[in-house]
Design an enzyme around this catalytic site. Structure first.
Site, mmCIF file in Angstrom:
data_model
loop_
_atom_site.group_PDB
_atom_site.id
_atom_site.type_symbol
_atom_site.label_atom_id
_atom_site.label_comp_id
_atom_site.label_asym_id
_atom_site.label_seq_id
_atom_site.Cartn_x
_atom_site.Cartn_y
_atom_site.Cartn_z
ATOM 1 N N ARG A 68 0.819 -1.218 0.000
ATOM 2 C CA ARG A 68 0.000 0.000 0.000
ATOM 3 C C ARG A 68 0.851 1.266 0.000
ATOM 4 O O ARG A 68 0.413 2.316 -0.465
ATOM 5 C CB ARG A 68 -0.925 -0.010 1.220
ATOM 6 C CG ARG A 68 -2.115 0.920 1.107
ATOM 7 C CD ARG A 68 -3.086 0.737 2.250
ATOM 8 N NE ARG A 68 -2.433 0.869 3.535
ATOM 9 C CZ ARG A 68 -2.469 -0.037 4.510
ATOM 10 N NH1 ARG A 68 -3.139 -1.146 4.363
ATOM 11 N NH2 ARG A 68 -1.831 0.154 5.641
ATOM 12 N N TYR A 122 -15.258 22.388 -10.515
ATOM 13 C CA TYR A 122 -15.697 21.094 -11.036
ATOM 14 C C TYR A 122 -16.812 20.543 -10.133
ATOM 15 O O TYR A 122 -16.675 20.511 -8.901
ATOM 16 C CB TYR A 122 -14.475 20.170 -11.019
ATOM 17 C CG TYR A 122 -14.642 18.776 -11.535
ATOM 18 C CD1 TYR A 122 -14.999 18.535 -12.862
ATOM 19 C CD2 TYR A 122 -14.397 17.674 -10.703
ATOM 20 C CE1 TYR A 122 -15.115 17.236 -13.331
ATOM 21 C CE2 TYR A 122 -14.508 16.376 -11.177
ATOM 22 C CZ TYR A 122 -14.873 16.168 -12.489
ATOM 23 O OH TYR A 122 -14.977 14.888 -12.949
ATOM 24 N N ASP A 194 -6.885 23.289 -8.317
ATOM 25 C CA ASP A 194 -7.098 22.234 -9.311
ATOM 26 C C ASP A 194 -6.451 22.713 -10.607
ATOM 27 O O ASP A 194 -6.955 23.606 -11.283
ATOM 28 C CB ASP A 194 -8.605 21.992 -9.489
ATOM 29 C CG ASP A 194 -8.895 20.816 -10.425
ATOM 30 O OD1 ASP A 194 -8.065 20.548 -11.313
ATOM 31 O OD2 ASP A 194 -9.965 20.186 -10.276
ATOM 32 N N LYS A 219 -6.588 13.118 -17.259
ATOM 33 C CA LYS A 219 -6.743 14.020 -18.401
ATOM 34 C C LYS A 219 -5.437 14.100 -19.200
ATOM 35 O O LYS A 219 -5.023 13.112 -19.762
ATOM 36 C CB LYS A 219 -7.255 15.379 -17.911
ATOM 37 C CG LYS A 219 -8.459 15.276 -16.940
ATOM 38 C CD LYS A 219 -9.717 14.761 -17.620
ATOM 39 C CE LYS A 219 -10.826 14.354 -16.654
ATOM 40 N NZ LYS A 219 -11.253 15.335 -15.676
HETATM 41 C C1 PLP Z 1 -11.968 15.233 -14.469
HETATM 42 C C2 PLP Z 1 -11.666 16.308 -13.504
HETATM 43 C C3 PLP Z 1 -11.419 16.026 -12.161
HETATM 44 C C4 PLP Z 1 -11.585 14.631 -11.591
HETATM 45 O O1 PLP Z 1 -10.724 13.731 -12.116
HETATM 46 P P1 PLP Z 1 -11.079 12.150 -12.204
HETATM 47 O O2 PLP Z 1 -9.762 11.559 -12.493
HETATM 48 O O3 PLP Z 1 -12.077 12.017 -13.301
HETATM 49 O O4 PLP Z 1 -11.647 11.747 -10.879
HETATM 50 C C5 PLP Z 1 -11.081 17.059 -11.327
HETATM 51 N N1 PLP Z 1 -10.995 18.330 -11.772
HETATM 52 C C6 PLP Z 1 -11.236 18.643 -13.052
HETATM 53 C C7 PLP Z 1 -11.116 20.051 -13.482
HETATM 54 C C8 PLP Z 1 -11.595 17.645 -13.958
HETATM 55 O O5 PLP Z 1 -11.888 17.961 -15.214
#
Ligand code: PLP
Length: 399
Positions: A68, A122, A194, A219
């Site tokens: 882990r 988000y 973010d 992403k």
């Molecule tokens: C997709 C996204 C997330 C979350 O990511 P996941 O890997 O899908 O959980 C967080 N912030 C933004 C701006 C996003 O587009």
């Protein structure tokens, strides 16, 4: 230390070298090294003897202890991401971007605390604040993404964190991060951003005064629409708190997934540059169309966020929005359904283009979304933009 811990190296070089420490990629007994850290799959770690077992009870981040806590494949990815953020102490990996956000908020907030959250955030981040954080006695105040230094008026004695997302991934407002982090530092309140849209290549967050930089690696960093992961990269001051909480929460990531994300990371610089170039070509073309109300893309000079974007960001990524003038839900659906080269789907940042509907008016609480026309969000991929433009033309014909 990896080779790339040399801060004089430029970001593209650090991307190539990050995490490739000799102890993770070579074994003198086998007579050499390999380019990529191998996939070390492990739950159990075997110790030499009882003394060794006892000695390693207090494992550091990069000694084998128990599955882990990671293996060299996991550490290599974390190390490479830390290398991308000048000023960072370390990076923690989570099974998704949302998991990284919720783990970061849980690590930094306690019952009775107050959180300032950007209104353009988000939606799942908002759901976590309104759901689990509220249940745990943490109050959230949503603030105008254009607040800048005025955020000072919203800081309460109990405020323990200011959360930012810039540009907003649905509505693309650009926040004045420098103004907000300056106020936050003065008042002793940490900030978390973010940074999924920009990645540290377009916006090195910690160098701009942010304390914790979050990314959905799902992403652009993963980049190939085949893996989910998230990360938090933090300053020395906040790193111990985040790591301690991560160990308690027990979220771990698979070394196979780390290898996939590492593969994506190596080409992030060239992919992001092409995503941005293609997106600008398509955005400029859309801005000239009579059917389009507004293009929500800070890289365009007419965008309200352009000045701050140009001051802070090294380029644009491939995600932006636009409104269809006078279009209702049904017209927007006709437009989207006519597209052949855009997949209809959530997520973004992969090599292939995507389109989704967006309806921010229903989500906002601190600010009103008054744009009357239906909004479409595009993630521009690595296709030839001429083919994407021809496709969008098909969409307009179907309106
Ligand atoms: C997709 C996204 C997330 C979350 O990511 P996941 O890997 O899908 O959980 C967080 N912030 C933004 C701006 C996003 O587009």
């Amino acid at each position: 230390m990896s080779k790339s811990d040399d801060d004089s190296l430029r970001p593209a070089t650090r991307l190539v070298q990050g995490g490739r420490r000799p102890e993770w990629t070579s074994d003198p007994r086998l007579g050499g090294g390999i380019v990529n850290p191998p996939v070390w799959r492990a739950s159990t770690i075997l110790y030499d003897n009882v003394a060794d077992l006892k000695a390693r009870g207090h494992a550091t981040h990069d000694r084998l202890y128990y599955g882990r806590r990671g293996t060299p494949t996991v550490w290599a990815l974390a190390d490479a991401l830390t290398d991308m953020e000048p000023g960072a102490e370390g990076t923690l990996l989570y099974p998704s971007g949302v998991a990284a956000i919720s783990a970061g908020l849980l690590a930094l907030l306690s019952p009775g605390d107050h959180l300032l959250m950007v209104d353009s955030v988000y939606e799942p981040t908002r759901a976590f604040c309104d759901g689990m954080l509220a249940r745990l006695g943490v109050r959230t105040t949503y603030y105008d993404p254009l607040a800048g230094a005025d955020i000072a008026a919203l800081i309460e004695p109990a405020t323990r964190l200011i959360f930012l997302e810039s540009p907003g991934s649905l509505t693309f407002e650009v926040q004045d991060i420098a103004a907000i982090t300056a106020v936050a530092r003065e008042r002793g309140v940490p900030t978390m951003l973010d940074n999924t849209w920009a990645t540290p290549l377009l916006f090195p967050a910690l160098a701009h005064g942010v304390d914790v930089a979050m990314m959905s690696l799902t992403k652009y960093v993963g980049g190939h629409s085949d893996v989910m992961m998230g990360s938090l990269t933090a300053t020395r001051a906040l790193w111990p708190k985040l790591r301690h909480a991560a160990y308690q929460l027990g979220q771990s990531v698979s070394p196979d997934d780390c290898a996939a994300v590492l593969r994506g990371l190596r080409t992030l610089d060239v992919r992001l540059a092409r995503h941005g170039e293609n997106a600008l070509t398509v955005a400029r073309w859309l801005a000239d169309r009579a059917e389009v109300g507004r293009v929500l893309c800070p890289a365009l000079p007419d965008d309200p966020g352009h000045a701050i974007w140009a001051r802070d960001f090294a380029g644009t990524s491939g995600l932006f929005g636009f409104t269809l003038k006078g279009a209702d839900d049904a017209a927007r659906a006709r437009f989207i359904d006519a597209l052949e080269h855009f997949g209809i789907g959530y997520s973004w940042g992969g090599f292939e283009s995507l389109v989704v509907t967006a309806d921010p008016a229903k989500i906002r609480t601190a600010t009103a979304w008054t744009e009357p026309d239906a909004l479409v969000r595009l993630s521009i991929g690595l296709e030839d933009p001429a083919d994407l433009i021809a496709d969008l033309e098909r969409g307009f014909a179907a309106l």
